[in-house]
Enzyme design. Structure first.
Site, PDB file in Angstrom:
ATOM      1  N   LYS A  14       0.816  -1.222   0.000  1.00 51.66           N
ATOM      2  CA  LYS A  14       0.000   0.000   0.000  1.00 51.66           C
ATOM      3  C   LYS A  14       0.851   1.274   0.000  1.00 51.66           C
ATOM      4  O   LYS A  14       2.044   1.246   0.291  1.00 51.66           O
ATOM      5  CB  LYS A  14      -0.973  -0.044   1.188  1.00 51.66           C
ATOM      6  CG  LYS A  14      -2.117  -1.015   0.872  1.00 51.66           C
ATOM      7  CD  LYS A  14      -3.246  -0.940   1.843  1.00 51.66           C
ATOM      8  CE  LYS A  14      -4.351  -1.889   1.375  1.00 51.66           C
ATOM      9  NZ  LYS A  14      -5.343  -2.127   2.420  1.00 51.66           N
ATOM     10  N   ARG A  37      -3.585  -9.962   4.992  1.00 50.75           N
ATOM     11  CA  ARG A  37      -4.056  -9.985   3.589  1.00 50.75           C
ATOM     12  C   ARG A  37      -2.909  -9.520   2.690  1.00 50.75           C
ATOM     13  O   ARG A  37      -2.478  -8.375   2.796  1.00 50.75           O
ATOM     14  CB  ARG A  37      -5.264  -9.057   3.464  1.00 50.75           C
ATOM     15  CG  ARG A  37      -5.904  -9.028   2.092  1.00 50.75           C
ATOM     16  CD  ARG A  37      -7.089  -8.067   2.086  1.00 50.75           C
ATOM     17  NE  ARG A  37      -7.750  -8.066   0.810  1.00 50.75           N
ATOM     18  CZ  ARG A  37      -7.363  -7.361  -0.247  1.00 50.75           C
ATOM     19  NH1 ARG A  37      -6.285  -6.595  -0.175  1.00 50.75           N
ATOM     20  NH2 ARG A  37      -8.038  -7.422  -1.382  1.00 50.75           N
TER      21      ARG A  37
HETATM   22  N1  HH2 Z   1      -7.452  -3.633   0.996  1.00 49.82           N
HETATM   23  C1  HH2 Z   1      -7.800  -3.646  -0.308  1.00 49.82           C
HETATM   24  C2  HH2 Z   1      -8.960  -4.313  -0.724  1.00 49.82           C
HETATM   25  N2  HH2 Z   1      -9.718  -4.987   0.142  1.00 49.82           N
HETATM   26  N3  HH2 Z   1     -10.149  -5.709   2.335  1.00 49.82           N
HETATM   27  C3  HH2 Z   1      -9.829  -5.727   3.632  1.00 49.82           C
HETATM   28  N4  HH2 Z   1     -10.584  -6.396   4.511  1.00 49.82           N
HETATM   29  N5  HH2 Z   1      -8.726  -5.072   4.114  1.00 49.82           N
HETATM   30  C4  HH2 Z   1      -7.900  -4.362   3.286  1.00 49.82           C
HETATM   31  O1  HH2 Z   1      -6.912  -3.763   3.775  1.00 49.82           O
HETATM   32  C5  HH2 Z   1      -8.219  -4.320   1.895  1.00 49.82           C
HETATM   33  C6  HH2 Z   1      -9.384  -5.026   1.450  1.00 49.82           C
HETATM   34  C7  HH2 Z   1      -6.958  -2.924  -1.298  1.00 49.82           C
HETATM   35  O2  HH2 Z   1      -6.001  -3.768  -1.879  1.00 49.82           O
HETATM   36  P1  HH2 Z   1      -6.169  -4.483  -3.294  1.00 49.82           P
HETATM   37  O3  HH2 Z   1      -7.349  -5.396  -3.289  1.00 49.82           O
HETATM   38  O4  HH2 Z   1      -4.896  -5.142  -3.661  1.00 49.82           O
HETATM   39  O5  HH2 Z   1      -6.374  -3.288  -4.308  1.00 49.82           O
HETATM   40  P2  HH2 Z   1      -7.627  -2.754  -5.139  1.00 49.82           P
HETATM   41  O6  HH2 Z   1      -8.642  -2.265  -4.148  1.00 49.82           O
HETATM   42  O7  HH2 Z   1      -7.065  -1.681  -6.018  1.00 49.82           O
HETATM   43  O8  HH2 Z   1      -8.184  -3.924  -5.928  1.00 49.82           O
END
Ligand code: HH2
Length: 262
Positions: A205, A239
């Site tokens: 992040k 995660r």
């Molecule tokens: N972070 C992201 C998405 N979903 N869910 C939870 N519970 N906690 C988190 O910290 C979290 C999440 C963001 O990361 P990512 O899915 O890799 O990116 P994007 O939202 O651009 O798909």
């Protein structure tokens, strides 16, 4: 928890697993690398992102979840705030709902999760993904996030979701400045003290980029440090995009500090 984003635009893996064949191959890789849980998402929630309609999210995630379920008995989580998507994903074989709105976005989500035998992740977010990073403001970020998670978890329980199916998450990067994220990561023991398993998603992040100056592709080391610190502080679920590296880093940390689960 290994992440598979079936999206064209996620901040790190956007476009790499948008095709179902590539997404299932990535899921297999993460399972082989030692993931305990897979989190499948059909909507990017990066800062500035626009919502994706439920039918499009369903089109993206359901075939992937069906194929993973056919080859793996472990927990599959669907990353969505929409009840229609969660319902379709659960019917396809998912058994966790990861809701970054903590069941606030869609009024149908809470009754759905209460009715079905699934775990739920309640995450804190200030604002919405489109605008959350414009000017995040708190008087006391730790007290506010902890109070919010405690309220949402108690509300979920009083609506019929058993306590042992509730997971809480401070929502690193969701309506938070660098300093807010750091304060929350330092305060994980206070979240653990609420009595629910704590999930932390810090992988690649932007707060890591703010510290190191590195783009998402060069944030693995920072992500590993955050993962180790989070587990040492009592977080139960991490995660991540990089399961093998995280497992290896945690196993060395565990060897150095016997109380850390490997
Ligand atoms: N972070 C992201 C998405 N979903 N869910 C939870 N519970 N906690 C988190 O910290 C979290 C999440 C963001 O990361 P990512 O899915 O890799 O990116 P994007 O939202 O651009 O798909």
């Amino acid at each position: 928890m290994g992440v598979v984003n079936v999206t064209p635009d996620s901040f790190f893996d956007g476009g790499r697993f948008a095709d179902p064949v590539a997404a299932v191959a990535q899921a297999r890789r993460l399972i082989d690398e030692g993931a305990d849980i897979l989190d499948i998402g059909g909507e990017s929630t990066r800062p500035g992102s626009e919502p994706v309609f439920a039918d499009e999210q369903i089109r993206r995630v359901v075939p992937v979840i069906e194929q993973i379920r056919a080859l793996w008995p472990g927990p599959i989580s669907v990353d969505t705030t929409r009840a229609a998507v969660a319902a379709a994903a659960l019917a396809a074989g998912a058994n966790w709902v990861n809701d970054i709105s903590a069941l606030r976005d869609d009024p149908e989500m809470l009754p759905l999760v209460a009715r079905l035998d699934c775990a739920v992740v309640l995450m804190h977010m200030q604002g919405t993904p489109r605008t959350m990073q414009v000017d995040p403001t708190y008087h006391d970020v730790v007290a506010e996030v902890s109070g919010f998670l405690s309220d949402r978890a108690r509300m979920a329980e009083s609506s019929g979701i058993p306590r042992d199916r509730i997971i809480i998450d401070p929502g690193i990067g969701f309506g938070k400045t660098l300093e807010h994220n750091l304060q929350l990561l330092r305060a994980i023991p206070r979240l653990v003290a609420l009595g629910y398993p704590v999930l932390v998603g810090a992988s690649r992040k932007s707060f890591i980029g703010r510290i190191t100056g590195a783009p998402p592709e060069e944030r693995l080391e920072g992500s590993l440090v955050a993962a180790i610190r989070a587990v040492e502080a009592g977080a139960k679920i991490i995660r991540v995009h990089d399961v093998a590296s995280t497992r290896r880093a945690l196993s060395v940390a565990a060897a150095l500090t016997p109380k850390i689960p490997a």
